[in-house]
Design a protein around this motif. Sequence first.
Motif, PDB file in Angstrom:
ATOM      1  N   ALA A 188      -4.092 -67.178 -33.258  1.00 31.99           N
ATOM      2  CA  ALA A 188      -4.761 -65.897 -33.467  1.00 31.99           C
ATOM      3  C   ALA A 188      -6.269 -66.050 -33.355  1.00 31.99           C
ATOM      4  CB  ALA A 188      -4.374 -65.327 -34.837  1.00 31.99           C
ATOM      5  N   GLY A 189      -6.807 -67.174 -33.859  1.00 33.55           N
ATOM      6  CA  GLY A 189      -8.244 -67.399 -33.782  1.00 33.55           C
ATOM      7  C   GLY A 189      -8.728 -67.569 -32.355  1.00 33.55           C
ATOM      8  N   VAL A 190      -7.949 -68.272 -31.534  1.00 32.69           N
ATOM      9  CA  VAL A 190      -8.310 -68.430 -30.125  1.00 32.69           C
ATOM     10  C   VAL A 190      -8.238 -67.087 -29.417  1.00 32.69           C
ATOM     11  CG1 VAL A 190      -7.561 -69.436 -27.920  1.00 32.69           C
ATOM     12  CG2 VAL A 190      -7.669 -70.866 -29.984  1.00 32.69           C
ATOM     13  N   ARG A 191      -7.247 -66.281 -29.724  1.00 27.45           N
ATOM     14  CA  ARG A 191      -7.129 -64.963 -29.090  1.00 27.45           C
ATOM     15  C   ARG A 191      -8.328 -64.076 -29.431  1.00 27.45           C
ATOM     16  NH1 ARG A 191      -1.804 -65.754 -30.595  1.00 27.45           N
ATOM     17  NH2 ARG A 191      -1.899 -64.273 -32.337  1.00 27.45           N
ATOM     18  N   ALA A 192      -8.809 -64.159 -30.668  1.00 29.66           N
ATOM     19  CA  ALA A 192      -9.990 -63.374 -31.049  1.00 29.66           C
ATOM     20  C   ALA A 192     -11.200 -63.801 -30.223  1.00 29.66           C
ATOM     21  CB  ALA A 192     -10.270 -63.549 -32.544  1.00 29.66           C
ATOM     22  N   ALA A 193     -11.363 -65.104 -30.015  1.00 28.61           N
ATOM     23  CA  ALA A 193     -12.486 -65.603 -29.204  1.00 28.61           C
ATOM     24  C   ALA A 193     -12.324 -65.159 -27.755  1.00 28.61           C
ATOM     25  CB  ALA A 193     -12.558 -67.123 -29.304  1.00 28.61           C
ATOM     26  N   LEU A 194     -11.107 -65.175 -27.242  1.00 30.03           N
ATOM     27  CA  LEU A 194     -10.882 -64.773 -25.855  1.00 30.03           C
ATOM     28  C   LEU A 194     -11.151 -63.284 -25.648  1.00 30.03           C
ATOM     29  CD1 LEU A 194      -7.616 -66.800 -25.075  1.00 30.03           C
ATOM     30  CD2 LEU A 194      -9.887 -67.197 -24.090  1.00 30.03           C
ATOM     31  N   ILE A 195     -10.782 -62.462 -26.613  1.00 32.04           N
ATOM     32  CA  ILE A 195     -11.049 -61.028 -26.497  1.00 32.04           C
ATOM     33  C   ILE A 195     -12.554 -60.779 -26.440  1.00 32.04           C
ATOM     34  CG2 ILE A 195     -10.909 -58.833 -27.743  1.00 32.04           C
ATOM     35  CD1 ILE A 195      -8.104 -59.757 -28.700  1.00 32.04           C
ATOM     36  N   ARG A 196     -13.305 -61.478 -27.293  1.00 30.21           N
ATOM     37  CA  ARG A 196     -14.762 -61.356 -27.236  1.00 30.21           C
ATOM     38  C   ARG A 196     -15.280 -61.800 -25.875  1.00 30.21           C
ATOM     39  NH1 ARG A 196     -18.882 -65.662 -29.799  1.00 30.21           N
ATOM     40  NH2 ARG A 196     -20.684 -64.968 -28.576  1.00 30.21           N
ATOM     41  N   LEU A 197     -14.753 -62.909 -25.365  1.00 31.28           N
ATOM     42  CA  LEU A 197     -15.174 -63.437 -24.067  1.00 31.28           C
ATOM     43  C   LEU A 197     -14.933 -62.410 -22.959  1.00 31.28           C
ATOM     44  CD1 LEU A 197     -14.044 -66.946 -22.732  1.00 31.28           C
ATOM     45  CD2 LEU A 197     -13.819 -64.911 -21.329  1.00 31.28           C
ATOM     46  N   TYR A 198     -13.763 -61.802 -22.955  1.00 36.87           N
ATOM     47  CA  TYR A 198     -13.422 -60.849 -21.892  1.00 36.87           C
ATOM     48  C   TYR A 198     -14.340 -59.620 -21.938  1.00 36.87           C
ATOM     49  CZ  TYR A 198      -9.342 -62.780 -19.522  1.00 36.87           C
ATOM     50  OH  TYR A 198      -8.523 -63.544 -18.728  1.00 36.87           O
ATOM     51  N   ARG A 199     -14.882 -59.318 -23.084  1.00 36.33           N
ATOM     52  CA  ARG A 199     -15.751 -58.153 -23.213  1.00 36.33           C
ATOM     53  C   ARG A 199     -17.220 -58.469 -22.935  1.00 36.33           C
ATOM     54  NH1 ARG A 199     -12.713 -55.932 -28.713  1.00 36.33           N
ATOM     55  NH2 ARG A 199     -10.979 -54.906 -27.637  1.00 36.33           N
ATOM     56  N   GLU A 200     -17.566 -59.773 -22.931  1.00 36.99           N
ATOM     57  CA  GLU A 200     -18.987 -60.134 -22.867  1.00 36.99           C
ATOM     58  C   GLU A 200     -19.398 -60.983 -21.666  1.00 36.99           C
ATOM     59  OE1 GLU A 200     -19.675 -60.340 -27.734  1.00 36.99           O
ATOM     60  OE2 GLU A 200     -19.981 -62.137 -26.512  1.00 36.99           O
ATOM     61  N   ASP A 201     -18.505 -61.765 -21.109  1.00 39.20           N
ATOM     62  CA  ASP A 201     -18.940 -62.786 -20.145  1.00 39.20           C
ATOM     63  C   ASP A 201     -18.091 -62.743 -18.866  1.00 39.20           C
ATOM     64  OD1 ASP A 201     -19.645 -65.164 -18.767  1.00 39.20           O
ATOM     65  OD2 ASP A 201     -20.156 -66.163 -20.657  1.00 39.20           O
ATOM     66  N   PRO A 202     -18.538 -62.007 -17.860  1.00 39.11           N
ATOM     67  CA  PRO A 202     -17.744 -61.885 -16.618  1.00 39.11           C
ATOM     68  C   PRO A 202     -17.473 -63.220 -15.924  1.00 39.11           C
ATOM     69  CG  PRO A 202     -19.469 -60.220 -16.690  1.00 39.11           C
ATOM     70  CD  PRO A 202     -19.735 -61.162 -17.832  1.00 39.11           C
ATOM     71  N   GLN A 203     -18.399 -64.177 -16.004  1.00 42.40           N
ATOM     72  CA  GLN A 203     -18.177 -65.451 -15.337  1.00 42.40           C
ATOM     73  C   GLN A 203     -17.052 -66.224 -16.013  1.00 42.40           C
ATOM     74  OE1 GLN A 203     -21.177 -68.647 -15.472  1.00 42.40           O
ATOM     75  NE2 GLN A 203     -21.008 -68.776 -13.229  1.00 42.40           N
ATOM     76  N   LEU A 204     -17.035 -66.233 -17.344  1.00 39.81           N
ATOM     77  CA  LEU A 204     -15.941 -66.904 -18.046  1.00 39.81           C
ATOM     78  C   LEU A 204     -14.617 -66.161 -17.868  1.00 39.81           C
ATOM     79  CD1 LEU A 204     -17.535 -68.188 -21.388  1.00 39.81           C
ATOM     80  CD2 LEU A 204     -16.699 -69.542 -19.456  1.00 39.81           C
ATOM     81  N   VAL A 205     -14.676 -64.853 -17.728  1.00 42.58           N
ATOM     82  CA  VAL A 205     -13.460 -64.089 -17.411  1.00 42.58           C
ATOM     83  C   VAL A 205     -12.879 -64.570 -16.082  1.00 42.58           C
ATOM     84  CG1 VAL A 205     -12.563 -61.812 -16.779  1.00 42.58           C
ATOM     85  CG2 VAL A 205     -14.097 -62.053 -18.735  1.00 42.58           C
ATOM     86  N   GLN A 206     -13.748 -64.826 -15.109  1.00 41.14           N
ATOM     87  CA  GLN A 206     -13.295 -65.326 -13.812  1.00 41.14           C
ATOM     88  C   GLN A 206     -12.552 -66.654 -13.976  1.00 41.14           C
ATOM     89  OE1 GLN A 206     -16.494 -65.851 -11.017  1.00 41.14           O
ATOM     90  NE2 GLN A 206     -15.137 -66.381  -9.326  1.00 41.14           N
ATOM     91  N   LEU A 207     -13.071 -67.539 -14.832  1.00 45.87           N
ATOM     92  CA  LEU A 207     -12.390 -68.809 -15.079  1.00 45.87           C
ATOM     93  C   LEU A 207     -11.046 -68.582 -15.770  1.00 45.87           C
ATOM     94  CD1 LEU A 207     -12.321 -71.904 -15.116  1.00 45.87           C
ATOM     95  CD2 LEU A 207     -13.637 -71.828 -17.253  1.00 45.87           C
ATOM     96  N   CYS A 208     -11.045 -67.715 -16.776  1.00 46.65           N
ATOM     97  CA  CYS A 208      -9.793 -67.437 -17.478  1.00 46.65           C
ATOM     98  C   CYS A 208      -8.725 -66.887 -16.525  1.00 46.65           C
ATOM     99  CB  CYS A 208     -10.033 -66.435 -18.607  1.00 46.65           C
ATOM    100  SG  CYS A 208     -10.915 -67.110 -20.026  1.00 46.65           S
TER     101      CYS A 208
END
Length: 267
Positions: A188-208
């Motif tokens: 659950a903690g990793v999912r919370a970090a990933l949701i923040r990432l998807y909303r804030e960092d397009p380059q990291l979204v590309q990696l994900c």
Amino acid sequence: MAHGKYLTYSGYLHLDELLSLQEEQSGEGGSPEHDEMLFIIIHQVYELWFKQLLHELEFACDRMGADDMPRLLHTMERILTILKVQVAQLDILETMRPLDFLAFRQRLEEASGLQSYQFRELEFILGHKRTDVFDRYPAGSDARRRLDSRYREPSLWAAFLRFLHGRGYAIPAEDLERDVTAPTEPSAGVRAALIRLYREDPQLVQLCERFVDLDEGLQEWRYRHVKMVERTIGARPGTGQTGGAAYLRKSLNRPVFPDLWAIRTDL
């Protein structure tokens, strides 16, 4: 090559040795079965691609450790392209009709693709770790040593979580410090970090998304593999008295990066 001699194409690739490795087991007292050559070459090529995938996945982990996003994204694209080629190779194998395979199948004896230690290494580096696979490899063998080493190394996902932590994302300590021999588990903690990432960092979204592509490609390969086996041997047991298609079907729809799929409901 010896010093002072010109390096040739054949010498560089060890072609004489490479082209001598296709030893057909059928044909004693007559001509070998025609399709056995195809069967051998396809599986040898798979093993070469497995070797390259391991090489690239190791490099991806290294690039995450170095925070080298450009090379990391390029490496992930190469991994995905190799995986597409591996899936496409099944089209070639499916040109072998059931009776063509049955003509030499008994010669395989106990040999089975489940004995591919490089494929097991790939599963380990992708986080699908378990101890039951060791039973297929004798203690002290090179294969067993390779698997034991890979089993004790951090997975690609573990490297990714450390990479995100280094970029300021709140990855829970229990996920960063997990036993490296444990399989990847949802968090659950990793999912919370990933949701923040998807909303804030397009380059990291590309990696994900490249990770999701990899996961989807692996599931596609597994599905195509199951259908190829069903098409070739039906419901018969696999070689080496393995479970055949029924056994392989158990691995379908099993993601290696479950949190990247789970967050799609909450974005």
